[in-house]
Scaffold this active site. Structure first.
Site, PDB file in Angstrom:
ATOM      1  N   HIS A  83       0.797  -1.097  -0.019  1.00 54.68           N
ATOM      2  CA  HIS A  83       0.230  -0.020  -0.088  1.00 54.68           C
ATOM      3  C   HIS A  83       0.912   1.221   0.171  1.00 54.68           C
ATOM      4  O   HIS A  83       0.523   2.147  -0.661  1.00 54.68           O
ATOM      5  CB  HIS A  83      -1.017  -0.184   1.200  1.00 54.68           C
ATOM      6  CG  HIS A  83      -1.930   1.017   1.424  1.00 54.68           C
ATOM      7  ND1 HIS A  83      -3.001   1.224   0.415  1.00 54.68           N
ATOM      8  CD2 HIS A  83      -1.902   2.036   2.371  1.00 54.68           C
ATOM      9  CE1 HIS A  83      -3.596   2.386   0.900  1.00 54.68           C
ATOM     10  NE2 HIS A  83      -3.151   2.994   1.903  1.00 54.68           N
ATOM     11  N   GLN A  85       4.050   1.531  -1.185  1.00 52.59           N
ATOM     12  CA  GLN A  85       4.530   1.675  -2.643  1.00 52.59           C
ATOM     13  C   GLN A  85       3.513   2.440  -3.454  1.00 52.59           C
ATOM     14  O   GLN A  85       3.764   3.029  -4.387  1.00 52.59           O
ATOM     15  CB  GLN A  85       5.152   0.459  -3.079  1.00 52.59           C
ATOM     16  CG  GLN A  85       6.200  -0.108  -2.257  1.00 52.59           C
ATOM     17  CD  GLN A  85       7.292   0.870  -1.889  1.00 52.59           C
ATOM     18  OE1 GLN A  85       8.008   1.551  -3.048  1.00 52.59           O
ATOM     19  NE2 GLN A  85       7.911   1.202  -0.830  1.00 52.59           N
ATOM     20  N   HIS A  87       0.925   4.139  -2.771  1.00 48.56           N
ATOM     21  CA  HIS A  87       0.688   5.830  -2.606  1.00 48.56           C
ATOM     22  C   HIS A  87       1.908   6.489  -3.174  1.00 48.56           C
ATOM     23  O   HIS A  87       1.642   7.577  -3.710  1.00 48.56           O
ATOM     24  CB  HIS A  87       0.884   5.907  -1.174  1.00 48.56           C
ATOM     25  CG  HIS A  87      -0.617   5.872  -0.657  1.00 48.56           C
ATOM     26  ND1 HIS A  87      -1.134   7.196  -0.385  1.00 48.56           N
ATOM     27  CD2 HIS A  87      -1.350   4.785   0.231  1.00 48.56           C
ATOM     28  CE1 HIS A  87      -2.642   6.876   0.237  1.00 48.56           C
ATOM     29  NE2 HIS A  87      -2.316   5.471   0.508  1.00 48.56           N
TER      30      HIS A  87
END
Length: 114
Positions: A83, A85, A87
């Site tokens: 998650h 990464q 973002h």
């Protein structure tokens, strides 16, 4: 606290730092788009500059994670890590798109003056 627990906590903090900084970068890029939409191009550029600073912080967090991995400190692959990464990649793309939209708004504003 064991080394394993300490490493897990450090990885959690890095992932959260990455999510926070990438999220801030994306939000600032959105504020830049809104500023440009309202013909505030100085404000838009200032927000893009802030977004890029937040992006650098996020990228620095990612670099720490990659360096640890390269040094043999293998991170446990968790949904939170993936998650974080996501973002970062979204923030990078969003800033690039925001800069293009700001340019379009600037051209429209300039064309309206002629």
């Amino acid at each position: 606290m064991t080394d394993s627990n300490n490493q897990e906590e450090q990885q959690l903090m890095q992932a959260m730092g990455l999510i926070t900084n990438a999220g801030n970068a994306k939000s600032l890029a959105m504020e830049a788009i809104h500023a440009a939409h309202n013909d505030d191009f100085k404000g838009a550029q200032a927000k893009i500059a802030e977004a890029n600073k937040a992006l650098v912080e996020a990228h620095n967090m990612q670099t720490k994670m990659l360096t640890a991995e390269a040094n043999g400190q293998h991170a446990q692959l968790t949904l939170l890590m993936v998650h974080s990464q996501d973002h970062l990649m979204t923030a990078i793309t969003f800033i690039d798109l925001a800069q293009e939209l700001i340019s379009v708004y600037q051209k429209l504003a300039d064309a309206g003056k002629n």
